[in-house]
Design an enzyme around this catalytic site. Structure first.
Site, mmCIF file in Angstrom:
data_model
loop_
_atom_site.group_PDB
_atom_site.id
_atom_site.type_symbol
_atom_site.label_atom_id
_atom_site.label_comp_id
_atom_site.label_asym_id
_atom_site.label_seq_id
_atom_site.Cartn_x
_atom_site.Cartn_y
_atom_site.Cartn_z
ATOM 1 N N ALA A 173 -15.697 15.854 17.450
ATOM 2 C CA ALA A 173 -14.671 16.650 16.769
ATOM 3 C C ALA A 173 -13.360 15.887 16.888
ATOM 4 C CB ALA A 173 -14.560 18.023 17.423
ATOM 5 N N VAL B 155 -14.614 14.031 21.934
ATOM 6 C CA VAL B 155 -13.355 14.064 21.186
ATOM 7 C C VAL B 155 -13.185 12.752 20.430
ATOM 8 C CG1 VAL B 155 -10.842 14.196 21.377
ATOM 9 C CG2 VAL B 155 -12.296 15.649 22.831
ATOM 10 N N LYS B 156 -12.888 12.888 19.136
ATOM 11 C CA LYS B 156 -12.723 11.699 18.295
ATOM 12 C C LYS B 156 -11.237 11.411 18.145
ATOM 13 C CE LYS B 156 -15.388 10.335 14.226
ATOM 14 N NZ LYS B 156 -16.011 10.883 13.020
ATOM 15 N N VAL B 157 -10.849 10.171 18.409
ATOM 16 C CA VAL B 157 -9.440 9.776 18.251
ATOM 17 C C VAL B 157 -9.369 8.521 17.386
ATOM 18 C CG1 VAL B 157 -8.796 10.721 20.523
ATOM 19 C CG2 VAL B 157 -9.363 8.291 20.322
#
Ligand code: G3P
Length: 224
Positions: A56, A82-84
């Site tokens: 996400a 977590v996607k950054v």
């Protein structure tokens, strides 16, 4: 090689998860927009459907806000990664979240140098976008090859997750190069099943079988 599905469409995920071939899911802001759903709600729902990492993505670009968003997303479910984005602040967030035990998927990777930085920042996944490189006349698979080769010399925790996949050939080439994961749009997964000779062969088998008049499943009284 693991298969993730690249979509935020819950109906598609439910359908494909039933095949037992889905190891995880990736989403991004565009896919969330396409779903028309609330991000927190849809990510929570996906985590209930698939027992594997669910990426996400944060929506801010500054360190503080991205970190807060990342923590909010990570708190939704233990399987959230977590996607950054691959920016300076994105990698700072990657380091902070990874140090505190959250898996981070660093996205929008277009060079081996970027991939090296992400690995040093503790990323659980690096996402090279092969299709978008091919789109501009570059070679997406060459990037995958370079990242796999660079990572092979070190003990990074980072897995190579091939993204922006356009067709079955991308998946096979990624597997050939030793990528850990391919995140695949539902239509491409379905295309991987298809071959005209399979359809033709099956039709011939069924016709010959019908001519025998036999059945395999028998009632008790009809035992062979
Ligand atoms: O999820 C990231 C990536 O797979 C996006 O693919 O098709 O928008 O280039 P695409």
């Amino acid at each position: 090689m693991e298969f993730f599905i690249d979509t935020a469409d819950v109906a598609e995920i439910r359908d494909l998860a039933a095949t037992g071939l889905v190891d995880g899911v990736t989403t991004n802001p565009s896919l969330i927009a396409k779903s028309g759903r609330d991000i927190l709600e849809v990510v929570r729902e996906i985590c209930e459907l698939v027992d594997g990492p669910v990426s996400a993505e944060v929506a801010a670009t500054d360190f503080e806000t991205m970190l807060a968003e990342g923590r909010t997303l990570a708190a939704l479910h233990r399987n959230v990664a977590v996607k950054v984005p691959l920016t300076v602040d994105g990698l700072k967030v990657c380091k902070a979240l990874s140090d505190s035990g959250t898996r981070v998927n660093v996205t929008l990777c277009f060079s081996p140098a970027q991939a090296l930085l992400a690995a040093k920042a503790g990323a659980a996944y690096i996402s090279p976008f092969v299709g978008r490189l091919d789109d501009i006349g570059s070679d997406g698979m060459e990037l995958v090859h370079d990242i796999v080769q660079v990572y092979s010399h070190y003990d990074f925790p980072t897995r190579v997750l091939v993204a922006s996949v356009r067709g079955p050939a991308h998946v096979i080439e990624a597997a050939r190069l030793g990528a850990d994961v391919a995140t695949v749009p539902p239509a491409v997964i379905r295309a991987m099943y298809a071959h005209p000779l399979t359809d033709k062969g099956l039709a011939a088998f069924l016709e010959d079988w019908r001519a025998t008049g036999q059945t395999i499943l028998r009632t008790k009284g009809e035992a062979a």
